[in-house]
Design a protein around this motif. Structure first.
Motif, PDB file in Angstrom:
ATOM      1  N   GLU A  57       0.834  -1.205   0.000  1.00  0.00           N
ATOM      2  CA  GLU A  57       0.000   0.000   0.000  1.00  0.00           C
ATOM      3  C   GLU A  57       0.866   1.251   0.000  1.00  0.00           C
ATOM      4  O   GLU A  57       0.546   2.246  -0.657  1.00  0.00           O
ATOM      5  CB  GLU A  57      -0.926   0.010   1.211  1.00  0.00           C
ATOM      6  CG  GLU A  57      -1.974  -1.078   1.181  1.00  0.00           C
ATOM      7  CD  GLU A  57      -2.733  -1.196   2.489  1.00  0.00           C
ATOM      8  OE1 GLU A  57      -2.271  -0.640   3.520  1.00  0.00           O
ATOM      9  OE2 GLU A  57      -3.793  -1.828   2.487  1.00  0.00           O
ATOM     10  N   VAL A  58       1.964   1.209   0.729  1.00  0.00           N
ATOM     11  CA  VAL A  58       2.896   2.338   0.752  1.00  0.00           C
ATOM     12  C   VAL A  58       3.491   2.547  -0.639  1.00  0.00           C
ATOM     13  O   VAL A  58       3.566   3.676  -1.131  1.00  0.00           O
ATOM     14  CB  VAL A  58       4.003   2.105   1.807  1.00  0.00           C
ATOM     15  CG1 VAL A  58       5.068   3.194   1.730  1.00  0.00           C
ATOM     16  CG2 VAL A  58       3.409   2.036   3.201  1.00  0.00           C
ATOM     17  N   LEU A  82       2.208   1.713  -3.500  1.00  0.00           N
ATOM     18  CA  LEU A  82       1.176   2.216  -4.401  1.00  0.00           C
ATOM     19  C   LEU A  82       0.969   3.713  -4.200  1.00  0.00           C
ATOM     20  O   LEU A  82       0.862   4.466  -5.180  1.00  0.00           O
ATOM     21  CB  LEU A  82      -0.138   1.453  -4.199  1.00  0.00           C
ATOM     22  CG  LEU A  82      -1.285   1.879  -5.115  1.00  0.00           C
ATOM     23  CD1 LEU A  82      -0.926   1.634  -6.573  1.00  0.00           C
ATOM     24  CD2 LEU A  82      -2.558   1.151  -4.736  1.00  0.00           C
ATOM     25  N   CYS A  83       0.940   4.168  -2.956  1.00  0.00           N
ATOM     26  CA  CYS A  83       0.773   5.604  -2.687  1.00  0.00           C
ATOM     27  C   CYS A  83       1.939   6.404  -3.239  1.00  0.00           C
ATOM     28  O   CYS A  83       1.751   7.474  -3.835  1.00  0.00           O
ATOM     29  CB  CYS A  83       0.622   5.847  -1.188  1.00  0.00           C
ATOM     30  SG  CYS A  83      -0.936   5.270  -0.515  1.00  0.00           S
ATOM     31  N   ILE A  84       3.153   5.900  -3.053  1.00  0.00           N
ATOM     32  CA  ILE A  84       4.328   6.589  -3.580  1.00  0.00           C
ATOM     33  C   ILE A  84       4.274   6.635  -5.103  1.00  0.00           C
ATOM     34  O   ILE A  84       4.573   7.667  -5.721  1.00  0.00           O
ATOM     35  CB  ILE A  84       5.627   5.908  -3.087  1.00  0.00           C
ATOM     36  CG1 ILE A  84       5.785   6.127  -1.586  1.00  0.00           C
ATOM     37  CG2 ILE A  84       6.850   6.425  -3.841  1.00  0.00           C
ATOM     38  CD1 ILE A  84       6.899   5.321  -0.961  1.00  0.00           C
ATOM     39  N   ILE A  90       1.624   6.546  -7.102  1.00  0.00           N
ATOM     40  CA  ILE A  90       0.590   7.492  -7.538  1.00  0.00           C
ATOM     41  C   ILE A  90       1.080   8.926  -7.357  1.00  0.00           C
ATOM     42  O   ILE A  90       0.904   9.771  -8.247  1.00  0.00           O
ATOM     43  CB  ILE A  90      -0.724   7.249  -6.764  1.00  0.00           C
ATOM     44  CG1 ILE A  90      -1.351   5.929  -7.208  1.00  0.00           C
ATOM     45  CG2 ILE A  90      -1.701   8.400  -6.964  1.00  0.00           C
ATOM     46  CD1 ILE A  90      -2.513   5.476  -6.353  1.00  0.00           C
ATOM     47  N   LEU A  91       1.708   9.207  -6.215  1.00  0.00           N
ATOM     48  CA  LEU A  91       2.196  10.550  -5.940  1.00  0.00           C
ATOM     49  C   LEU A  91       3.250  10.991  -6.960  1.00  0.00           C
ATOM     50  O   LEU A  91       3.160  12.099  -7.519  1.00  0.00           O
ATOM     51  CB  LEU A  91       2.783  10.588  -4.522  1.00  0.00           C
ATOM     52  CG  LEU A  91       3.228  11.942  -4.011  1.00  0.00           C
ATOM     53  CD1 LEU A  91       2.028  12.849  -3.802  1.00  0.00           C
ATOM     54  CD2 LEU A  91       3.991  11.773  -2.713  1.00  0.00           C
TER      55      LEU A  91
END
Length: 170
Positions: A21-22, A24-26, A28-29
């Protein structure tokens, strides 16, 4: 007696936030940064826009590949490790009522720190909300749940009396 689980090491924030999840967030950012840079940053002679595009693009793609690898090619054994810990020979269970409950709030360099201690069936327990304590719900101390006379069952590590699970009588 029938008990209801109040807190367990399985409830920690470190067990609820998955590494994929981390990633994926990175991803996307950084892909969003790439798109915004491509759209709004003007090109100049010192190649600043090109460097930013390449670096954000590579980090975004790398983080996405990390997400794919961690999500689909690795096996999460967190729950099995927690159950193995809870059922190991180095863990004991004590049942009884809380006695000698004490809550102290000394002032330290990090501000006001709450330290609580109590005894259950001649086993001493103590903890504080210092350092990362506020990260999980158990050490949200001084919450009025623990008190003298409360019937509990506590699963703890034998050596240092570290609390692994707290169950409260229904």
């Amino acid at each position: 007696m029938e008990y209801e689980k109040y807190w367990s090491i399985a409830d920690l924030g470190t067990n609820s936030l998955k590494s994929y999840e981390v990633c994926l967030c990175i991803a996307i950012l950084f892909i969003l940064f790439f798109i915004l840079t491509k759209k709004f940053k003007k090109s100049n002679q010192d190649y600043e826009r090109t460097i930013i595009l390449w670096s954000t693009g590579l980090i975004g793609i790398g983080a996405f590949l990390g997400f794919v690898y961690l999500r689909f090619y690795t096996i999460d054994t967190t729950e099995e490790r927690i159950q193995k810990t809870l059922n190991s020979e180095y863990v004991a269970v004590v049942e009884g009522t809380i006695t000698n409950f004490e809550s102290v709030r000394p002032i330290s360099r990090r501000g006001i720190v709450t330290q609580e201690s109590f005894v259950v069936d001649s086993v001493d327990f103590s903890y504080s909300d210092e350092v990362l304590g506020r990260f999980n719900r158990f050490s949200k101390t001084n919450n009025g749940v623990f008190r003298n006379g409360l019937p509990v069952r506590i699963t703890y590590g034998k050596e240092r009396h570290e609390i692994l699970m707290v169950e409260i009588k229904k």
